[in-house]
Scaffold this motif. Structure first.
Motif, PDB file in Angstrom:
ATOM      1  N   LEU A 230      -1.558   5.056  -0.115  1.00 15.27           N
ATOM      2  CA  LEU A 230      -0.552   3.992  -0.122  1.00 15.27           C
ATOM      3  C   LEU A 230      -1.220   2.621  -0.130  1.00 15.27           C
ATOM      4  CD1 LEU A 230       2.254   5.285   2.280  1.00 15.27           C
ATOM      5  CD2 LEU A 230       2.283   5.123  -0.211  1.00 15.27           C
ATOM      6  N   VAL A 231      -2.328   2.522   0.615  1.00 21.97           N
ATOM      7  CA  VAL A 231      -3.070   1.268   0.631  1.00 21.97           C
ATOM      8  C   VAL A 231      -3.541   0.926  -0.785  1.00 21.97           C
ATOM      9  CG1 VAL A 231      -5.168   0.135   1.431  1.00 21.97           C
ATOM     10  CG2 VAL A 231      -3.782   1.432   3.032  1.00 21.97           C
ATOM     11  N   THR A 265       5.373 -21.504  -2.262  1.00 21.81           N
ATOM     12  CA  THR A 265       4.834 -20.302  -2.910  1.00 21.81           C
ATOM     13  C   THR A 265       3.462 -19.954  -2.341  1.00 21.81           C
ATOM     14  OG1 THR A 265       5.713 -21.425  -4.846  1.00 21.81           O
ATOM     15  CG2 THR A 265       4.725 -19.258  -5.197  1.00 21.81           C
ATOM     16  N   THR A 266       2.619 -20.979  -2.219  1.00 28.86           N
ATOM     17  CA  THR A 266       1.266 -20.749  -1.712  1.00 28.86           C
ATOM     18  C   THR A 266       1.304 -20.184  -0.296  1.00 28.86           C
ATOM     19  OG1 THR A 266       0.702 -22.748  -2.923  1.00 28.86           O
ATOM     20  CG2 THR A 266      -1.002 -21.825  -1.484  1.00 28.86           C
ATOM     21  N   LEU A 267       2.125 -20.825   0.528  1.00 30.73           N
ATOM     22  CA  LEU A 267       2.212 -20.387   1.915  1.00 30.73           C
ATOM     23  C   LEU A 267       2.685 -18.934   2.004  1.00 30.73           C
ATOM     24  CD1 LEU A 267       1.765 -21.723   4.698  1.00 30.73           C
ATOM     25  CD2 LEU A 267       4.245 -21.891   4.864  1.00 30.73           C
ATOM     26  N   CYS A 268       3.764 -18.631   1.252  1.00 32.39           N
ATOM     27  CA  CYS A 268       4.303 -17.259   1.272  1.00 32.39           C
ATOM     28  C   CYS A 268       3.240 -16.264   0.832  1.00 32.39           C
ATOM     29  CB  CYS A 268       5.512 -17.143   0.344  1.00 32.39           C
ATOM     30  SG  CYS A 268       6.938 -17.996   0.987  1.00 32.39           S
ATOM     31  N   ALA A 269       2.552 -16.607  -0.269  1.00 32.17           N
ATOM     32  CA  ALA A 269       1.559 -15.678  -0.808  1.00 32.17           C
ATOM     33  C   ALA A 269       0.450 -15.453   0.215  1.00 32.17           C
ATOM     34  CB  ALA A 269       0.976 -16.230  -2.102  1.00 32.17           C
ATOM     35  N   VAL A 270      -0.016 -16.503   0.848  1.00 34.23           N
ATOM     36  CA  VAL A 270      -1.109 -16.377   1.818  1.00 34.23           C
ATOM     37  C   VAL A 270      -0.678 -15.504   3.001  1.00 34.23           C
ATOM     38  CG1 VAL A 270      -2.439 -17.638   3.543  1.00 34.23           C
ATOM     39  CG2 VAL A 270      -2.316 -18.496   1.202  1.00 34.23           C
ATOM     40  N   LEU A 271       0.523 -15.790   3.526  1.00 32.06           N
ATOM     41  CA  LEU A 271       0.996 -15.013   4.683  1.00 32.06           C
ATOM     42  C   LEU A 271       1.222 -13.556   4.317  1.00 32.06           C
ATOM     43  CD1 LEU A 271       3.478 -17.469   6.409  1.00 32.06           C
ATOM     44  CD2 LEU A 271       1.167 -16.838   7.105  1.00 32.06           C
ATOM     45  N   PHE A 272       1.863 -13.348   3.155  1.00 30.66           N
ATOM     46  CA  PHE A 272       2.154 -11.988   2.712  1.00 30.66           C
ATOM     47  C   PHE A 272       0.863 -11.191   2.543  1.00 30.66           C
ATOM     48  CE2 PHE A 272       2.840  -9.058  -0.931  1.00 30.66           C
ATOM     49  CZ  PHE A 272       3.722  -8.192  -0.309  1.00 30.66           C
ATOM     50  N   LEU A 273      -0.083 -11.796   1.825  1.00 28.74           N
ATOM     51  CA  LEU A 273      -1.339 -11.087   1.583  1.00 28.74           C
ATOM     52  C   LEU A 273      -2.089 -10.854   2.881  1.00 28.74           C
ATOM     53  CD1 LEU A 273      -2.625 -12.565  -1.760  1.00 28.74           C
ATOM     54  CD2 LEU A 273      -1.698 -10.299  -1.277  1.00 28.74           C
ATOM     55  N   GLY A 274      -2.043 -11.865   3.763  1.00 28.92           N
ATOM     56  CA  GLY A 274      -2.702 -11.708   5.059  1.00 28.92           C
ATOM     57  C   GLY A 274      -2.165 -10.489   5.795  1.00 28.92           C
ATOM     58  N   GLY A 275      -0.846 -10.359   5.793  1.00 25.04           N
ATOM     59  CA  GLY A 275      -0.213  -9.221   6.466  1.00 25.04           C
ATOM     60  C   GLY A 275      -0.639  -7.908   5.847  1.00 25.04           C
ATOM     61  N   ILE A 277      -3.283  -7.280   4.113  1.00 24.79           N
ATOM     62  CA  ILE A 277      -4.711  -6.996   4.346  1.00 24.79           C
ATOM     63  C   ILE A 277      -4.918  -6.437   5.765  1.00 24.79           C
ATOM     64  CG2 ILE A 277      -6.986  -8.064   4.636  1.00 24.79           C
ATOM     65  CD1 ILE A 277      -6.156  -9.953   2.304  1.00 24.79           C
ATOM     66  N   GLU A 278      -4.262  -7.058   6.733  1.00 25.47           N
ATOM     67  CA  GLU A 278      -4.364  -6.569   8.116  1.00 25.47           C
ATOM     68  C   GLU A 278      -3.891  -5.122   8.210  1.00 25.47           C
ATOM     69  OE1 GLU A 278      -5.392  -7.860  11.013  1.00 25.47           O
ATOM     70  OE2 GLU A 278      -6.088  -9.706  10.072  1.00 25.47           O
ATOM     71  N   LEU A 279      -2.746  -4.867   7.591  1.00 24.24           N
ATOM     72  CA  LEU A 279      -2.169  -3.517   7.622  1.00 24.24           C
ATOM     73  C   LEU A 279      -3.132  -2.514   7.001  1.00 24.24           C
ATOM     74  CD1 LEU A 279       0.462  -1.794   8.111  1.00 24.24           C
ATOM     75  CD2 LEU A 279       0.990  -2.229   5.728  1.00 24.24           C
ATOM     76  N   SER A 280      -3.671  -2.878   5.849  1.00 24.24           N
ATOM     77  CA  SER A 280      -4.590  -1.974   5.153  1.00 24.24           C
ATOM     78  C   SER A 280      -5.826  -1.722   6.005  1.00 24.24           C
ATOM     79  CB  SER A 280      -5.012  -2.572   3.813  1.00 24.24           C
ATOM     80  OG  SER A 280      -3.872  -2.960   3.100  1.00 24.24           O
ATOM     81  N   GLY A 285      -8.933   1.685   9.295  1.00 18.55           N
ATOM     82  CA  GLY A 285      -9.546   1.776  10.619  1.00 18.55           C
ATOM     83  C   GLY A 285      -9.178   3.059  11.345  1.00 18.55           C
ATOM     84  N   GLU A 286      -7.919   3.481  11.204  1.00 20.03           N
ATOM     85  CA  GLU A 286      -7.487   4.733  11.845  1.00 20.03           C
ATOM     86  C   GLU A 286      -8.364   5.903  11.393  1.00 20.03           C
ATOM     87  OE1 GLU A 286      -5.090   5.784  14.049  1.00 20.03           O
ATOM     88  OE2 GLU A 286      -4.714   3.667  14.524  1.00 20.03           O
ATOM     89  N   TYR A 287      -8.628   5.932  10.095  1.00 21.11           N
ATOM     90  CA  TYR A 287      -9.434   7.037   9.564  1.00 21.11           C
ATOM     91  C   TYR A 287     -10.884   6.916  10.008  1.00 21.11           C
ATOM     92  CZ  TYR A 287      -5.467   8.635   6.977  1.00 21.11           C
ATOM     93  OH  TYR A 287      -4.241   9.128   6.678  1.00 21.11           O
ATOM     94  N   ILE A 288     -11.388   5.685  10.032  1.00 14.81           N
ATOM     95  CA  ILE A 288     -12.771   5.498  10.491  1.00 14.81           C
ATOM     96  C   ILE A 288     -12.872   5.935  11.957  1.00 14.81           C
ATOM     97  CG2 ILE A 288     -14.570   3.792  10.970  1.00 14.81           C
ATOM     98  CD1 ILE A 288     -13.631   2.276   8.516  1.00 14.81           C
ATOM     99  N   ALA A 289     -11.843   5.607  12.737  1.00 18.60           N
ATOM    100  CA  ALA A 289     -11.852   5.999  14.146  1.00 18.60           C
ATOM    101  C   ALA A 289     -11.915   7.522  14.277  1.00 18.60           C
ATOM    102  CB  ALA A 289     -10.613   5.458  14.839  1.00 18.60           C
ATOM    103  N   HIS A 290     -11.129   8.213  13.432  1.00 18.62           N
ATOM    104  CA  HIS A 290     -11.175   9.682  13.465  1.00 18.62           C
ATOM    105  C   HIS A 290     -12.580  10.177  13.123  1.00 18.62           C
ATOM    106  CE1 HIS A 290      -7.205  11.101  14.324  1.00 18.62           C
ATOM    107  NE2 HIS A 290      -6.661  10.246  13.477  1.00 18.62           N
TER     108      HIS A 290
END
Ligand code: UDP
Ligand code: MG
Length: 311
Positions: A230-231, A265-275, A277-280, A285-290
């Protein structure tokens, strides 16, 4: 005579264990053709569970116990019991009488019919908080869509298994164990026995909401790599969108010149992508932890004492 080991994970069950033994024994006494042995696993209890086990063992030579050096969790306790067992059939059940011993004779018939596994499943969740049932249903729905192993909704860790199936389960020696998935993963023919949920009469449930949440998350990530896919998919979709947007903006700029700066637009794009990226990162990270936990290859439990080898 068919030998049967009854594996009972126990964590702070001093109040209910003797009653469990009595109630189960009543049922077993009525069954012929089987030689039963209890394997009680003390999962590092901080109360007198071990003392109760020793008393039971002193009174009945068919009671064996294992005691851990600390609390390793129910999964570890079940694994320890399964590893210690040498019998033809194995029963796993809880110590709190939420798994009715009265079902054993009926479930045993399923094994006689030729099933490899006879397992109980709750037909109702009476007495459970609705929010908990809701998340539980979500979990089964999600994980069954994401993995090849199909877990039965309502399945509990109350089951009878053949030696062949137990040996298969023991081959899955991962440190972070998720039994519901493991039971389903090894396959074999399972017969289901629905029963009404029984509320605990003594002691308390050892599960917190967050404990269950983590358990569910671990369950999905240990049997499925769909979240990783999904990532990747998210990356593809966002890149594609970005590419199209670039083309549009570029054409607009070339044809009509520079418009008002797109602050929003810039602000939305930055925040959206930031979110995203963090999620991904979190998912990866979950898999690396395993991998980290498995790579350390620590033992699943540490035994402190047992009477397995005494006579
Ligand atoms: N248990 C265990 N180790 C733990 C927690 C629980 O061995 O760290 C045992 C507990 O003694 C019981 C069974 O696992 O026999 C189920 O636990 P509990 O009744 O707390 O769970 P629930 O029935 O609420 O799912
Ligand atoms: Mg319980």
């Amino acid at each position: 005579m068919t030998s049967v080991d009854i594996i009972v994970p126990c964590y702070n069950e001093e109040e209910g264990l003797a009653l469990f033994y009595q109630e189960t024994q009543k049922i077993l006494d009525g069954m012929t053709g089987y030689a039963f042995t209890y394997i009680l696993v003390d999962d590092g209890s901080s109360d007198k569970t071990l003392t109760v086990m020793k008393q039971l063992a002193a009174a009945d030579s068919h009671v064996k116990y294992l005691s851990f050096s600390r609390n390793f969790g129910k999964e570890a306790a079940m694994y320890a019991g399964l590893s210690a067992s040498r019998s033809d059939l194995v029963i796993i059940m809880d110590a709190d009488l939420q798994h009715p011993p009265a079902m054993i004779p009926e479930m045993m018939k399923g094994i006689e019919e030729g099933y490899d596994c006879c397992a109980a499943s709750r037909s109702s969740r009476k007495g459970e908080a609705p929010i908990r049932s809701f998340f539980s249903r979500m979990f089964y729905h999600l994980s069954n869509r994401m993995t090849n192993v199909k877990m039965a909704y309502g399945a509990v860790d109350f089951r009878i298994m053949t030696r062949q199936m137990v040996d298969a389960i023991l081959k899955l020696s991962e440190v972070e164990r998720f039994s519901k998935g493991i039971f389903a993963w090894v396959g074999f023919k399972t017969k289901w026995y629905p029963y009404e949920n029984v509320e605990r009469t003594v002691g308390t449930s050892k599960w917190s909401f967050w404990g269950l949440f983590r358990y569910a998350l671990d369950g999905i990530t240990s049997f499925s790599i769909v979240p990783l896919r999904l990532v990747s998919l998210m990356g593809v979709v966002i890149s594609l969108g970005a590419f199209i947007y670039i083309l549009i903006t570029l054409t607009q700029t070339l044809l009509f010149g520079i418009d008002v700066p797109g602050y929003v637009t810039t602000l939305c794009a930055v925040l959206f992508l930031g979110g995203i990226i963090e999620l991904s990162l979190g998912i990866v990270g979950e898999y690396i932890a395993h991998m980290y936990m498995e790579a350390k290859n620590r033992p699943i439990y540490i035994l402190k004492q047992s009477n397995l080898n005494d006579n």
